[in-house]
Design a protein around this motif. Sequence first.
Motif, PDB file in Angstrom:
ATOM      1  N   LEU A 102       0.826  -1.203   0.000  1.00 41.04           N
ATOM      2  CA  LEU A 102       0.000   0.000   0.000  1.00 41.04           C
ATOM      3  C   LEU A 102       0.867   1.262   0.000  1.00 41.04           C
ATOM      4  CD1 LEU A 102      -2.894  -0.911   2.492  1.00 41.04           C
ATOM      5  CD2 LEU A 102      -3.019  -0.746  -0.010  1.00 41.04           C
ATOM      6  N   ASP A 103       2.074   1.143   0.533  1.00 41.49           N
ATOM      7  CA  ASP A 103       3.018   2.260   0.520  1.00 41.49           C
ATOM      8  C   ASP A 103       3.745   2.402  -0.811  1.00 41.49           C
ATOM      9  OD1 ASP A 103       2.508   3.136   3.092  1.00 41.49           O
ATOM     10  OD2 ASP A 103       4.062   1.901   3.998  1.00 41.49           O
ATOM     11  N   ASN A 104       3.476   1.486  -1.749  1.00 40.21           N
ATOM     12  CA  ASN A 104       4.142   1.489  -3.052  1.00 40.21           C
ATOM     13  C   ASN A 104       5.643   1.220  -2.962  1.00 40.21           C
ATOM     14  OD1 ASN A 104       2.214   2.380  -5.413  1.00 40.21           O
ATOM     15  ND2 ASN A 104       1.654   3.663  -3.664  1.00 40.21           N
ATOM     16  N   VAL A 105       6.053   0.445  -1.962  1.00 41.09           N
ATOM     17  CA  VAL A 105       7.467   0.099  -1.849  1.00 41.09           C
ATOM     18  C   VAL A 105       7.706  -1.404  -1.967  1.00 41.09           C
ATOM     19  CG1 VAL A 105       8.002   2.117  -0.449  1.00 41.09           C
ATOM     20  CG2 VAL A 105       7.377  -0.010   0.689  1.00 41.09           C
ATOM     21  N   ASP A 106       6.643  -2.197  -2.038  1.00 43.70           N
ATOM     22  CA  ASP A 106       6.740  -3.642  -2.198  1.00 43.70           C
ATOM     23  C   ASP A 106       5.979  -4.037  -3.457  1.00 43.70           C
ATOM     24  OD1 ASP A 106       6.920  -6.374  -2.001  1.00 43.70           O
ATOM     25  OD2 ASP A 106       6.316  -6.488   0.096  1.00 43.70           O
ATOM     26  N   GLU A 107       6.518  -4.982  -4.216  1.00 41.74           N
ATOM     27  CA  GLU A 107       5.889  -5.387  -5.474  1.00 41.74           C
ATOM     28  C   GLU A 107       4.736  -6.372  -5.278  1.00 41.74           C
ATOM     29  OE1 GLU A 107       8.869  -6.934  -8.031  1.00 41.74           O
ATOM     30  OE2 GLU A 107       9.795  -4.986  -8.428  1.00 41.74           O
ATOM     31  N   MET A 108       4.701  -7.068  -4.143  1.00 43.09           N
ATOM     32  CA  MET A 108       3.719  -8.125  -3.950  1.00 43.09           C
ATOM     33  C   MET A 108       2.588  -7.660  -3.034  1.00 43.09           C
ATOM     34  SD  MET A 108       5.059 -10.230  -5.941  1.00 43.09           S
ATOM     35  CE  MET A 108       3.894 -11.580  -5.682  1.00 43.09           C
ATOM     36  N   PRO A 109       1.352  -7.664  -3.514  1.00 39.93           N
ATOM     37  CA  PRO A 109       0.245  -7.152  -2.709  1.00 39.93           C
ATOM     38  C   PRO A 109      -0.252  -8.083  -1.610  1.00 39.93           C
ATOM     39  CG  PRO A 109      -0.552  -7.853  -4.856  1.00 39.93           C
ATOM     40  CD  PRO A 109       0.944  -7.967  -4.892  1.00 39.93           C
ATOM     41  N   HIS A 110      -0.220  -9.397  -1.862  1.00 44.09           N
ATOM     42  CA  HIS A 110      -0.867 -10.316  -0.931  1.00 44.09           C
ATOM     43  C   HIS A 110       0.107 -10.860   0.111  1.00 44.09           C
ATOM     44  CE1 HIS A 110      -4.665 -10.342  -3.070  1.00 44.09           C
ATOM     45  NE2 HIS A 110      -3.995 -10.470  -4.193  1.00 44.09           N
TER      46      HIS A 110
END
Length: 280
Positions: free
Chosen positions: A93-101
Amino acid sequence: MSIVGEATGVIGLLGKAWNLLRDRLDPAHAQAKRLVETFEAYGIARQQIPRLLPPELKLPNAAFSTPDKLKDKVTHELLDWAADHLAISRSWLDNVDEMPHLMEDHYKAPVGYRDWLAKRLELAPNVPRYLAVWKPLGQEIPSGHGPLCLIYEETTDGLDGTEFTRYWQLSNHWNLHHAPCLENLLAVIAVTRSLGILVLGSDIPIGLLQQLEAGKKLIPDVLKRQCGKWHPEDLIDPLPGQDTKWRQELWSGAQGYLEDSGIVISNLELDRSAAEPAEQ
């Protein structure tokens, strides 16, 4: 193509390019946009989000109408709540990780799955749940190829009589053509059934599974494109007269992983009647 069609295409491309550039230049806008779009992917309209907020986080409906209106009102507390409510990665959600789940991958260690699933049963004892096994459309076990995805789902009451489902990924780049992945699949199915959780199989277009594993698609978006059903439980409890040598070999490998984890599953637990969801 007509001049009007070409112009429309160019305008569309320019619009996409501007949106990408804007997200880079304005991280707060990108964060607000991701928050709103994720709720919508889970079947919650942006105007419904305020109904779910706890009292200390209340915001007016208009705040969620556009990312521009929301970006100045996004707080760490709001994002923490949203990540928990949706079972989504906070750093994504912070746009710093590529994986959402959120990922619970216990490859070659089925005791990790048993303990995690038992904890979910304790935390949410009275909700419908199941383990979904996704394989590429048109591919079969053991001759197929492509991603093999394990998805755990829990469904609760949503707004206005609807249902709301949370998802967790239980596999991380497992391959249909890799024997240890299939052996681990059988071990997970056995553990899941022993806990009274139903196991269901679906066929998904391979491109969507690849996008899911790359973090480019959300699980509810992929779920809309399922194309067929199959029965993963047949891999550990085949129908009479349907057993095969390759299945027996995979089950032998799975038993090795189970034994290494100190897990003993009786024939009674593997019986088809034991797979009925205990909580339903």
